[in-house]
Scaffold this active site. Structure first.
Site, PDB file in Angstrom:
ATOM      1  CB  CYS A  33     -13.896   1.113  -0.293  1.00  0.00           C
ATOM      2  SG  CYS A  33     -13.449   2.827   0.042  1.00  0.00           S
ATOM      3  NE  ARG A  69      -3.840   0.602   1.857  1.00  0.00           N
ATOM      4  CZ  ARG A  69      -5.064   0.570   2.383  1.00  0.00           C
ATOM      5  NH1 ARG A  69      -5.293   1.168   3.535  1.00  0.00           N
ATOM      6  NH2 ARG A  69      -6.047  -0.033   1.758  1.00  0.00           N
ATOM      7  CG  ASP A  84     -13.663   6.195  -0.848  1.00  0.00           C
ATOM      8  OD1 ASP A  84     -13.648   6.035   0.389  1.00  0.00           O
ATOM      9  OD2 ASP A  84     -12.624   6.161  -1.548  1.00  0.00           O
ATOM     10  CD  GLN A 124     -12.831  -1.838  -1.363  1.00  0.00           C
ATOM     11  OE1 GLN A 124     -12.084  -1.810  -0.403  1.00  0.00           O
ATOM     12  NE2 GLN A 124     -14.047  -2.358  -1.290  1.00  0.00           N
ATOM     13  NE  ARG A 147     -10.058  -5.312  -0.083  1.00  0.00           N
ATOM     14  CZ  ARG A 147      -9.312  -4.339   0.430  1.00  0.00           C
ATOM     15  NH1 ARG A 147      -9.893  -3.289   0.964  1.00  0.00           N
ATOM     16  NH2 ARG A 147      -7.989  -4.389   0.386  1.00  0.00           N
ATOM     17  CG  HIS A 163      -8.242   0.132  -3.119  1.00  0.00           C
ATOM     18  ND1 HIS A 163      -7.484  -0.982  -2.834  1.00  0.00           N
ATOM     19  CD2 HIS A 163      -8.877   0.459  -1.940  1.00  0.00           C
ATOM     20  CE1 HIS A 163      -7.644  -1.313  -1.561  1.00  0.00           C
ATOM     21  NE2 HIS A 163      -8.488  -0.451  -0.998  1.00  0.00           N
TER      22      HIS A 163
HETATM   23  N1   CP Z   1     -11.157  -0.393   2.081  1.00  0.00           N
HETATM   24  C1   CP Z   1      -9.898  -0.459   2.550  1.00  0.00           C
HETATM   25  O1   CP Z   1      -8.931  -0.626   1.803  1.00  0.00           O
HETATM   26  O2   CP Z   1      -9.798  -0.359   3.911  1.00  0.00           O
HETATM   27  P1   CP Z   1      -8.445  -0.205   4.747  1.00  0.00           P
HETATM   28  O3   CP Z   1      -7.892   1.164   4.403  1.00  0.00           O
HETATM   29  O4   CP Z   1      -8.860  -0.323   6.172  1.00  0.00           O
HETATM   30  O5   CP Z   1      -7.501  -1.286   4.322  1.00  0.00           O
HETATM   31  N1  NVA Z   2     -10.009   6.652  -1.243  1.00  0.00           N
HETATM   32  C1  NVA Z   2      -9.613   6.188   0.077  1.00  0.00           C
HETATM   33  C2  NVA Z   2      -9.791   4.710   0.192  1.00  0.00           C
HETATM   34  C3  NVA Z   2      -9.437   4.128   1.524  1.00  0.00           C
HETATM   35  C4  NVA Z   2      -9.559   2.623   1.544  1.00  0.00           C
HETATM   36  C5  NVA Z   2      -8.171   6.581   0.347  1.00  0.00           C
HETATM   37  O1  NVA Z   2      -7.331   6.458  -0.552  1.00  0.00           O
HETATM   38  O2  NVA Z   2      -7.896   7.026   1.458  1.00  0.00           O
END
Ligand code: CP
Ligand code: NVA
Length: 306
Positions: A265, A103, A225, A133, A293, A130
């Site tokens: 998400c 990430r 989101d 997701q 997930r 993502h």
């Molecule tokens: N939706 C998602 O990726 O959640 P986290 O940021 O908690 O991993």
């Molecule tokens: N769009 C959000 C998604 C978190 C899972 C972010 O990038 O923070």
């Protein structure tokens, strides 16, 4: 050649469908207590440059269900690209583990990891997309409606990383995708171009609107989101002034198809992009979606690492 999972856009519709079918099979096996240890002895390294609940725990549990193990590497720990170059991190880790999930802030960084690591690399969220997701989202939609084909999927809010992957999975699998976003918060234009080319092949449509009310008409899926993604915290106040008309509330949901499901998400900012009434109401699939997930990622892990 080793495989990666960096973007939904890199996979054919058939391959994506194959992953969804596998996820459904693995989910069923898990429910019946019959997890197969197909990744026995294999380890996934999980690099996090940002916080996470779902990605961290669902990948960890997915590896355990498959007979393998996962290592959590915190933002402070390895200093990706700071303490050490990404190319060096990739080559060192690849000698220890059988897969890497990352990430990252910059999408380029996960691409660089994949380029240098001789083991599969999975994108656990970047500033661009993502994809894990989106696979959980597709699984949740297929569970609700049987298929993505011909469905109307509407994303309300910021044209962000989650919206990019959702748009691509919709376009690949034949769902019509609509975004309603405020001016200045549009989707990445290159991602839209890609989506249009996928949609032309699958026979679906891509619509980019400003009006959330027009966007949800006939929608079977309403998705939202956060208004401020990780890394954009300095813009929080500015965004909070722009986004309120894009709140997914009971009124907006009532303007969609009566069978509509609502997805997010997570993490949710209740009272901002979604109300409690909707998040906890009859249309919500937020928690099955979060649980998916793990099931969707098990399919990705088996595809890449078995
Ligand atoms: N939706 C998602 O990726 O959640 P986290 O940021 O908690 O991993
Ligand atoms: N769009 C959000 C998604 C978190 C899972 C972010 O990038 O923070």
């Amino acid at each position: 050649m080793k495989k990666d999972f960096i973007a939904v856009a890199d996979y054919s519709p058939e391959a994506l469908q194959g992953l969804l079918d596998l996820a459904i099979t693995l989910k069923k096996e898990h429910a019946q207590g019959g997890n197969q240890p197909v990744l026995k002895g294999k380890v996934l390294a999980m690099i996090f440059q940002k916080p996470s609940l779902r990605t961290r725990v669902s990948f960890d549990m997915a590896m355990r269900h498959l007979g393998g193990d996962a290592l959590y590497l915190s933002p402070a720990e390895i200093g990706l690209g700071q303490r050490e170059s990404i190319a060096d991190v990739a080559r060192v880790l690849a000698g220890y583990v059988e897969g890497i999930m990352a990430r990252v802030f910059e999408h380029q960084h996960v691409l660089e990891l994949a380029q240098w690591a001789s083991v599969p690399v999975i994108n656990g969220l970047s500033d661009y997309n993502h994809p894990c997701q989106a696979m959980a989202d597709a699984l949740t939609i297929v569970e609700a409606f049987g298929s993505m084909k011909g469905l109307n999927v509407t994303f309300i809010g910021d044209g962000n990383n989650v919206a990019v992957s959702l748009m691509h999975v919709c376009a690949k699998l034949g769902a019509n995708f609509t975004l309603a976003s405020p001016d200045g918060y549009d989707l990445n234009p290159q991602a839209v171009k890609l989506a249009q080319s996928f949609a032309a092949k699958s026979g679906s449509t891509i619509r980019l609107l400003r009006d959330p009310h027009e966007a949800v008409k006939n929608a079977e899926v309403i998705y939202t989101d956060t208004w401020t993604s990780m890394g954009q915290e300095a813009e929080t106040k500015k965004r909070e002034a722009v986004f309120p008309p894009y709140q997914v509330n009971a009124q907006l949901v009532s303007e969609a198809s009566p069978e509509a499901i609502v997805l997010h998400c997570l993490p949710a900012h209740r009272g901002h992009e979604i109300t409690d009434e909707v998040a906890d109401g009859p249309h919500s699939r937020l928690f099955p979606q979060a649980h998916n997930r793990m099931h969707a990622q098990k399919a990705i892990l088996v595809h890449l690492m078995a």
